[in-house]
Design a protein around this motif. Structure first.
Motif, PDB file in Angstrom:
ATOM      1  N   PRO A   6       0.815  -1.215   0.000  1.00 17.63           N
ATOM      2  CA  PRO A   6       0.000   0.000   0.000  1.00 17.63           C
ATOM      3  C   PRO A   6       0.847   1.263   0.000  1.00 17.63           C
ATOM      4  CG  PRO A   6      -0.802  -1.587   1.625  1.00 17.63           C
ATOM      5  CD  PRO A   6       0.518  -2.094   1.142  1.00 17.63           C
ATOM      6  N   ASN A   7       2.106   1.178   0.404  1.00 13.66           N
ATOM      7  CA  ASN A   7       2.991   2.334   0.395  1.00 13.66           C
ATOM      8  C   ASN A   7       3.365   2.685  -1.040  1.00 13.66           C
ATOM      9  OD1 ASN A   7       3.076   2.382   3.255  1.00 13.66           O
ATOM     10  ND2 ASN A   7       4.618   0.744   3.224  1.00 13.66           N
ATOM     11  N   PRO A   8       3.837   3.930  -1.278  1.00  9.56           N
ATOM     12  CA  PRO A   8       4.275   4.294  -2.631  1.00  9.56           C
ATOM     13  C   PRO A   8       5.336   3.324  -3.127  1.00  9.56           C
ATOM     14  CG  PRO A   8       4.143   6.239  -1.242  1.00  9.56           C
ATOM     15  CD  PRO A   8       3.941   5.055  -0.335  1.00  9.56           C
ATOM     16  N   PRO A   9       5.317   2.984  -4.386  1.00  6.64           N
ATOM     17  CA  PRO A   9       6.288   2.016  -4.907  1.00  6.64           C
ATOM     18  C   PRO A   9       7.707   2.562  -4.853  1.00  6.64           C
ATOM     19  CG  PRO A   9       5.073   3.045  -6.696  1.00  6.64           C
ATOM     20  CD  PRO A   9       4.409   3.486  -5.435  1.00  6.64           C
ATOM     21  N   VAL A  10       8.645   1.648  -4.774  1.00  2.00           N
ATOM     22  CA  VAL A  10      10.060   2.014  -4.805  1.00  2.00           C
ATOM     23  C   VAL A  10      10.461   2.218  -6.262  1.00  2.00           C
ATOM     24  CG1 VAL A  10      12.409   1.279  -4.274  1.00  2.00           C
ATOM     25  CG2 VAL A  10      10.533   0.738  -2.692  1.00  2.00           C
ATOM     26  N   LEU A  11      10.879   3.436  -6.574  1.00  2.00           N
ATOM     27  CA  LEU A  11      11.245   3.790  -7.947  1.00  2.00           C
ATOM     28  C   LEU A  11      12.752   3.956  -8.038  1.00  2.00           C
ATOM     29  CD1 LEU A  11      10.269   4.657 -10.805  1.00  2.00           C
ATOM     30  CD2 LEU A  11      10.217   7.005  -9.938  1.00  2.00           C
ATOM     31  N   ALA A  88      21.734  -4.181  -9.055  1.00  2.00           N
ATOM     32  CA  ALA A  88      21.499  -2.778  -8.727  1.00  2.00           C
ATOM     33  C   ALA A  88      20.014  -2.433  -8.750  1.00  2.00           C
ATOM     34  CB  ALA A  88      22.260  -1.882  -9.698  1.00  2.00           C
ATOM     35  N   CYS A  89      19.223  -3.184  -9.515  1.00  2.00           N
ATOM     36  CA  CYS A  89      17.784  -2.921  -9.621  1.00  2.00           C
ATOM     37  C   CYS A  89      16.968  -3.743  -8.628  1.00  2.00           C
ATOM     38  CB  CYS A  89      17.298  -3.220 -11.035  1.00  2.00           C
ATOM     39  SG  CYS A  89      18.013  -2.148 -12.306  1.00  2.00           S
ATOM     40  N   ALA A  90      17.611  -4.613  -7.889  1.00  2.00           N
ATOM     41  CA  ALA A  90      16.893  -5.475  -6.949  1.00  2.00           C
ATOM     42  C   ALA A  90      16.206  -4.624  -5.884  1.00  2.00           C
ATOM     43  CB  ALA A  90      17.862  -6.456  -6.300  1.00  2.00           C
ATOM     44  N   GLY A  91      14.976  -4.996  -5.544  1.00  2.00           N
ATOM     45  CA  GLY A  91      14.215  -4.284  -4.527  1.00  2.00           C
ATOM     46  C   GLY A  91      13.370  -3.150  -5.067  1.00  2.00           C
ATOM     47  N   ALA A  92      13.508  -2.803  -6.331  1.00  2.00           N
ATOM     48  CA  ALA A  92      12.712  -1.723  -6.919  1.00  2.00           C
ATOM     49  C   ALA A  92      11.398  -2.276  -7.459  1.00  2.00           C
ATOM     50  CB  ALA A  92      13.490  -1.043  -8.035  1.00  2.00           C
ATOM     51  N   ASP A  93      10.317  -1.541  -7.214  1.00  2.00           N
ATOM     52  CA  ASP A  93       9.039  -1.907  -7.817  1.00  2.00           C
ATOM     53  C   ASP A  93       8.975  -1.469  -9.275  1.00  2.00           C
ATOM     54  OD1 ASP A  93       7.774  -3.032  -5.467  1.00  2.00           O
ATOM     55  OD2 ASP A  93       7.731  -0.986  -4.678  1.00  2.00           O
ATOM     56  N   ALA A  94       9.602  -0.338  -9.572  1.00  2.00           N
ATOM     57  CA  ALA A  94       9.595   0.186 -10.936  1.00  2.00           C
ATOM     58  C   ALA A  94      10.946   0.803 -11.245  1.00  2.00           C
ATOM     59  CB  ALA A  94       8.488   1.224 -11.121  1.00  2.00           C
ATOM     60  N   VAL A  95      11.364   0.669 -12.495  1.00  2.00           N
ATOM     61  CA  VAL A  95      12.615   1.258 -12.971  1.00  2.00           C
ATOM     62  C   VAL A  95      12.299   2.145 -14.169  1.00  2.00           C
ATOM     63  CG1 VAL A  95      14.819   0.792 -14.109  1.00  2.00           C
ATOM     64  CG2 VAL A  95      14.118  -0.582 -12.148  1.00  2.00           C
ATOM     65  N   GLY A 201      -0.885  10.157  -3.330  1.00  2.00           N
ATOM     66  CA  GLY A 201      -1.750  10.769  -4.323  1.00  2.00           C
ATOM     67  C   GLY A 201      -3.074  11.244  -3.767  1.00  2.00           C
ATOM     68  N   LEU A 202      -3.472  12.465  -4.185  1.00  2.00           N
ATOM     69  CA  LEU A 202      -4.834  12.915  -3.935  1.00  2.00           C
ATOM     70  C   LEU A 202      -5.782  12.067  -4.778  1.00  2.00           C
ATOM     71  CD1 LEU A 202      -4.120  16.750  -4.174  1.00  2.00           C
ATOM     72  CD2 LEU A 202      -4.232  15.360  -2.093  1.00  2.00           C
ATOM     73  N   LEU A 203      -5.367  11.828  -6.018  1.00  2.00           N
ATOM     74  CA  LEU A 203      -6.022  10.868  -6.909  1.00  2.00           C
ATOM     75  C   LEU A 203      -4.922   9.897  -7.321  1.00  2.00           C
ATOM     76  CD1 LEU A 203      -8.089  13.324  -9.148  1.00  2.00           C
ATOM     77  CD2 LEU A 203      -8.965  11.906  -7.285  1.00  2.00           C
ATOM     78  N   ALA A 204      -4.982   8.685  -6.830  1.00  2.00           N
ATOM     79  CA  ALA A 204      -3.861   7.758  -6.984  1.00  2.00           C
ATOM     80  C   ALA A 204      -3.847   7.112  -8.364  1.00  2.00           C
ATOM     81  CB  ALA A 204      -3.922   6.684  -5.902  1.00  2.00           C
ATOM     82  N   VAL A 205      -2.636   6.916  -8.880  1.00  2.00           N
ATOM     83  CA  VAL A 205      -2.393   6.141 -10.095  1.00  2.00           C
ATOM     84  C   VAL A 205      -1.404   5.047  -9.733  1.00  2.00           C
ATOM     85  CG1 VAL A 205      -1.388   6.167 -12.396  1.00  2.00           C
ATOM     86  CG2 VAL A 205      -2.838   8.042 -11.672  1.00  2.00           C
ATOM     87  N   ASN A 206      -1.739   3.804 -10.055  1.00  2.00           N
ATOM     88  CA  ASN A 206      -0.830   2.720  -9.704  1.00  2.00           C
ATOM     89  C   ASN A 206      -0.048   2.253 -10.926  1.00  2.00           C
ATOM     90  OD1 ASN A 206      -2.572   0.942 -11.150  1.00  2.00           O
ATOM     91  ND2 ASN A 206      -3.856   0.717  -9.320  1.00  2.00           N
ATOM     92  N   LEU A 207       0.958   1.456 -10.677  1.00  2.00           N
ATOM     93  CA  LEU A 207       1.837   0.992 -11.748  1.00  2.00           C
ATOM     94  C   LEU A 207       1.111   0.198 -12.832  1.00  2.00           C
ATOM     95  CD1 LEU A 207       5.064   0.012  -9.792  1.00  2.00           C
ATOM     96  CD2 LEU A 207       4.837   1.795 -11.512  1.00  2.00           C
TER      97      LEU A 207
END
Length: 428
Positions: A6-11, A88-95, A201-207
């Motif tokens: 539920p937290n913001p994704p790791v970018l 180096a990208c391990a643990g990221a939700d989005a790159v 987000g006030l109006l959330a957008v998900n990945l």
């Protein structure tokens, strides 16, 4: 893909090649808290990069000087270091992968880096800068091949053609200023997209919604962003956004399959401002799927940033040609007209007189004039003496080996005598 909390994704930002590092530098501190990784074959550029993590695609044969513009070299080097990129990208939700295509490192290494980031469990969104037309056909072909390979491994690709810069800057400006303008505009769009993904987000957008938009236009989504301030910032912002060259004065929205709209404000974002923006966007998009996200970022101060990601057909993504650049140079005096392919094609149908590039159209004649000319056809012109064929006083010469041969006579005529002589024909 990793499971999103539920937290913001790791970018994470992943910059590949010199163009990617330049975009990373243009982003500066626009996305605080987002880790950046720089990947390059040139040690000097890598040393100066503003990134927490740096991966040198080193090779003793290259001596840290780059790939020489060969994508195969860039691909081979990135493949050797793919495990380091994946780690180096391990643990990221989005790159967010930033790169430029057409040269060696970006074209060769970026698809490998996208594959490695995807293997690490991240959603990969690539932002690729395409070369100027003046960089040549070879570089353009390399860029297109790399774009296709990048689309195979990234979940979505946003392409920015450098040629679009001529729609909003003068060709008389210094090259360094133009390149900074390009990088700043792309960086603004990347920052807007990053804010939507990382800030509450006030109006959330998900990945998944972002990827859904990008999948509607594989390798050809468009990213545009503007920032405005003042009491009418929403109305002014949407007007400037539609004037963006990549959106073709709003025409890109009328034939798109999906669009993502992002609003970010430094102070309180009002519902009226959201309605002002979305009324225009929805009015143009028709049946397209529309996703909207809104967030606040104190770093924007009194400004409002509008960001659009538009999925549209491939044919519609080509940047409109600048009138100054597309106009043909004036023809030189006396220069031959340009020939089309039909002129050289022996199978082509005959061209009408009026469309010939070498002569004008036939004059318009009245029916009376046509009849008058037809009645005179075959009659001698008045006032001109009739021509008579005179016989030249030539000395007859022997026939050589045929001197003793009997003449060929048919119906009383010697066929060895030329026809025009036997028939007393006048030669004009």
């Amino acid at each position: 893909m990793s499971t999103l909390s539920p937290n913001p994704p790791v970018l994470r930002l992943l910059a590949v090649g010199n163009a990617g590092l330049a975009l990373l530098d243009a982003l500066a501190d626009a996305l605080p808290g987002v880790e950046a990784i720089a990947v390059n074959t040139e040690d000097a550029a890598l040393t100066a990069a503003r990134a927490a993590g740096k991966i040198s695609l080193e090779n003793h044969a290259l001596a840290g000087l780059g790939t020489g513009g060969d994508p195969d070299v860039g691909r081979a080097l990135a493949t050797e270091h793919a495990a380091r990129i994946q780690a180096a990208c391990a643990g990221a939700d989005a790159v967010l992968l930033l790169t430029g295509l057409g040269r060696g490192t970006g074209s060769g290494a970026a698809p490998v880096a996208a594959e490695a980031a995807r293997a690490a469990g991240a959603l990969v969104i690539a932002v690729a800068v395409l070369p100027f037309a003046f960089e040549g056909a070879r570089r353009e072909r390399q860029a297109q091949r790399a774009l296709e390979r990048l689309a195979e491994f990234a979940h979505g690709v946003i392409a920015w053609p450098n040629e679009s810069v001529f729609q909003f800057v003068s060709e008389t400006r210094p090259v360094a200023e133009v390149l900074r303008e390009v990088n700043d505009r792309i960086a603004a769009g990347v920052a807007g997209l990053g804010r939507l993904l990382t800030r509450p987000g006030l109006l959330a957008v998900n990945l998944p919604e972002v990827v859904s938009v990008l999948r509607d236009a594989p390798a050809r989504a468009v990213l545009a962003s503007v920032t405005t301030a003042g009491p009418q910032r929403a109305a002014v912002g949407v007007e400037q956004l539609l004037a963006h060259p990549l959106l073709r004065e709003g025409a890109a929205l009328t034939d798109c399959g999906a669009v993502l709209v992002g609003l970010a404000a430094g102070r309180e974002l009002t519902l009226a401002e959201v309605n002002t923006v979305m009324a225009v966007i929805n009015g143009l998009c028709g049946a397209a799927r529309v996703f909207v996200g809104a967030t606040e970022d104190p770093a924007l101060g009194e400004a409002l940033q509008l960001t659009l990601v538009v999925a549209q057909p491939v044919a519609a993504t080509e940047p409109p040609a600048s009138p100054a650049r597309s106009a043909r140079p004036a023809s030189r005096a006396g220069a031959a007209p340009e020939l089309g392919g039909d002129f050289l094609d022996p199978q082509a149908a005959p061209t009408a007189r009026g469309t010939s590039p070498f002569r004008g159209a036939a004059p318009e004649l009245s029916p009376e004039r046509v009849q008058q000319l037809a009645s005179r056809r075959g009659r001698p012109r008045k006032g001109l003496p009739r021509m008579r064929q005179e016989q030249l006083p030539l000395q007859l010469v022997p026939k050589g080996r045929f001197d003793a041969v009997e003449p060929t006579v048919l119906d009383g005529q010697d066929l060895d005598v030329p026809t025009f002589v036997r028939r007393n024909m006048a030669l004009n």
